[in-house]
Design a protein around this motif. Structure first.
Motif, PDB file in Angstrom:
ATOM      1  N   LEU A  18      10.598  -7.247  12.086  1.00 15.81           N
ATOM      2  CA  LEU A  18      10.102  -7.874  13.317  1.00 15.81           C
ATOM      3  C   LEU A  18       9.948  -6.845  14.426  1.00 15.81           C
ATOM      4  CD1 LEU A  18      12.364 -11.050  13.194  1.00 15.81           C
ATOM      5  CD2 LEU A  18       9.959 -10.865  12.517  1.00 15.81           C
ATOM      6  N   PRO A  19       8.820  -6.873  15.166  1.00 14.69           N
ATOM      7  CA  PRO A  19       8.554  -5.894  16.244  1.00 14.69           C
ATOM      8  C   PRO A  19       9.551  -6.023  17.391  1.00 14.69           C
ATOM      9  CG  PRO A  19       6.552  -7.075  15.616  1.00 14.69           C
ATOM     10  CD  PRO A  19       7.690  -7.796  14.988  1.00 14.69           C
ATOM     11  N   ARG A  20       9.661  -4.966  18.146  1.00 11.43           N
ATOM     12  CA  ARG A  20      10.507  -4.953  19.338  1.00 11.43           C
ATOM     13  C   ARG A  20       9.681  -4.858  20.624  1.00 11.43           C
ATOM     14  NH1 ARG A  20      13.260  -7.174  16.655  1.00 11.43           N
ATOM     15  NH2 ARG A  20      15.265  -6.624  15.712  1.00 11.43           N
ATOM     16  N   SER A  21       8.375  -4.788  20.485  1.00 12.87           N
ATOM     17  CA  SER A  21       7.485  -4.796  21.650  1.00 12.87           C
ATOM     18  C   SER A  21       6.114  -5.274  21.199  1.00 12.87           C
ATOM     19  CB  SER A  21       7.376  -3.391  22.277  1.00 12.87           C
ATOM     20  OG  SER A  21       6.806  -2.489  21.350  1.00 12.87           O
ATOM     21  N   PHE A  22       5.315  -5.761  22.164  1.00 15.21           N
ATOM     22  CA  PHE A  22       3.971  -6.259  21.874  1.00 15.21           C
ATOM     23  C   PHE A  22       2.976  -5.672  22.859  1.00 15.21           C
ATOM     24  CE2 PHE A  22       6.545  -9.982  20.356  1.00 15.21           C
ATOM     25  CZ  PHE A  22       6.277  -9.799  19.001  1.00 15.21           C
ATOM     26  N   SER A  30      15.744 -16.151  19.169  1.00 13.65           N
ATOM     27  CA  SER A  30      16.792 -15.132  19.063  1.00 13.65           C
ATOM     28  C   SER A  30      16.413 -14.023  18.101  1.00 13.65           C
ATOM     29  CB  SER A  30      18.101 -15.789  18.594  1.00 13.65           C
ATOM     30  OG  SER A  30      17.939 -16.347  17.300  1.00 13.65           O
ATOM     31  N   PHE A  31      15.366 -14.228  17.289  1.00 12.44           N
ATOM     32  CA  PHE A  31      14.966 -13.217  16.317  1.00 12.44           C
ATOM     33  C   PHE A  31      14.230 -12.045  16.964  1.00 12.44           C
ATOM     34  CE2 PHE A  31      15.129 -17.194  13.853  1.00 12.44           C
ATOM     35  CZ  PHE A  31      16.009 -16.817  12.854  1.00 12.44           C
ATOM     36  N   ILE A  32      13.500 -12.317  18.047  1.00 10.17           N
ATOM     37  CA  ILE A  32      12.707 -11.284  18.717  1.00 10.17           C
ATOM     38  C   ILE A  32      13.466 -10.802  19.949  1.00 10.17           C
ATOM     39  CG2 ILE A  32      10.530 -10.738  19.847  1.00 10.17           C
ATOM     40  CD1 ILE A  32      10.180 -11.273  16.917  1.00 10.17           C
TER      41      ILE A  32
END
Length: 408
Positions: free
Chosen positions: A259-263, A373-375
């Motif tokens: 899962l990404p930590r930024s978009f 809570s996953f991102i």
């Protein structure tokens, strides 16, 4: 053996069991149901303290089911009866009492009303040995929580992947939450819900096909289901039914690192509006003519809308879905079905979602607009997410979907 059952009770017991035993197998007894009248305590505990009890078991060496029901026992016995035959016969017989009588020549007479059938059976000793329903970790959940979490992740589980772990769902319990994770290499689904904070920790992989059957047994109610984790098997107890399978012994994907930590961009929109548009687009994208592969859909995220288009051998379509978009303009191609499966599997009551993107060759994340809570984002977009309303469900979810290469 001579036993008398109530038809409706017998039918309720053998329908779920027959679904397991009707799989074709080289062992004839695996295609049958074991009738123990009364239950043999050497073969495991049973519910009830009376001898007027019949236990019915089904087992295909990987998964199985055991249930018990009241009956009138005139002659004790233990036999294996073909699942398909007994199910058809019981369904066909009139309502009321049904008698099963088996003689020493292994011939069974099944009768009810003015009708009777005669079929062959096998000795109960020929039935494969089932695991004992014991484990060092026990959990109790409302049925609707487990059912919903399975239904909200099942679409992303692989069916016949060479990697065994992908054919199952990862279940993690700890810190007062239960999390289900499924992945098939193209998409990832994660859902979690609050559970008893005193629940023992666990990390296991459960076969996805088993979970699909379990989901159909569970009800949308607060009635409890008990989960027991043994050495190699997991058991779910629903009322008088014990449903179990062998767990997958493998290491699961480190989903948190996927899962990404930024978009680079985020879109806030109605999942119902997006699903309706994609269902219309699938008429064109999923049409397969002349052996051509399924066409991709192109989604352009810009301004205050998402433009969705698709061109295939059968025609073309153009859709526009309103959305609040922050960040860079993005153009990404997708397999329509992958997006639709996620939107169809989404928890009820979610009125607005957030789609996080990082470009045409990187996966997107779909989660509630108020976040999950996953991102854990390192830099949030300036637009504030919607607040979570009190009447929305407590499930946390995120769906990660890989894009598809576009022509040109």
């Amino acid at each position: 053996m001579k036993v008398v059952f109530d038809k409706s009770e017998l039918l309720s017991a053998i329908i779920p069991a027959a679904g397991i035993s009707q799989i074709k197998n080289t062992l004839t007894t695996i295609e049958g149901l074991l009738f123990e009248c009364p239950p043999d305590i050497k073969m495991g505990d049973f519910d009830g303290d009376t001898t007027d009890m019949c236990r019915i078991s089904a087992f295909d060496l990987e998964k199985g089911l055991r249930t018990s029901l009241k009956c009138k026992i005139y002659e004790e016995g233990k036999y294996v009866i073909n699942a398909s035959k007994i199910l058809q016969i019981v369904r066909a017989l009139p309502d009321g009492e049904i008698t099963i009588e088996i003689d020493n020549s292994l011939r069974a007479v099944v009768s009810g009303g003015n009708s009777s059938f005669e079929i062959s059976v096998s000795p109960g000793e020929d039935f494969p040995t089932m695991p004992m329903f014991k484990g060092d970790r026990r959990y109790t959940f409302p049925q609707h929580i487990i059912r919903d979490m399975i239904n909200e992740t099942m679409f992303a589980a692989a069916q016949n992947d060479q990697r065994p772990a992908y054919n199952g769902e990862f279940l993690k319990i700890g810190d007062g939450r239960a999390t289900f994770v499924a992945c098939d290499g193209n998409r990832l689904s994660c859902v979690s819900a609050e559970v008893d904070p005193d629940s023992p920790e666990c990390e296991i992989i459960i076969p996805a096909k088993f979970l699909g059957e379990l989901s159909r047994m569970l009800h949308d109610s607060e009635d409890e289901v008990t989960m027991i984790i043994g050495n190699k098997h997991i058991i779910f107890k629903i009322d008088t039914i014990y449903f179990f399978c062998r767990m997958i012994e493998s290491k699961y994907l480190d989903y948190e690192k996927v899962l990404p930590r930024s978009f680079g961009a985020e879109a806030y929109l109605s999942p119902a509006e997006l699903k309706a548009a994609l269902e219309r687009a699938s008429i064109i994208s999923e049409d397969k003519l002349g052996g051509n592969s399924k066409a991709y859909i192109k989604m352009v995220f810009a301004g205050e809308k998402i433009d969705i288009s698709c061109v295939s051998t059968s025609g073309s379509i153009f859709e526009t879905v309103p959305a609040a978009i922050t960040g860079d303009e993005m153009t990404i191609g997708f397999t329509c079905r992958l997006l639709l499966d996620a939107l169809r599997g989404m928890p009820d009551g979610v009125s607005r979602i957030r789609i996080g993107m990082n470009g045409a060759d990187k996966g997107i994340c779909i989660e509630p607009s108020y976040g999950s809570s996953f991102i854990k984002l390192e830099n949030r977009a300036e637009a504030a997410p919607d607040e979570k309303s009190d009447d929305e469900k407590t499930e946390d979810f995120v769906y990660f979907i890989m894009p598809r290469r576009m022509n040109g």
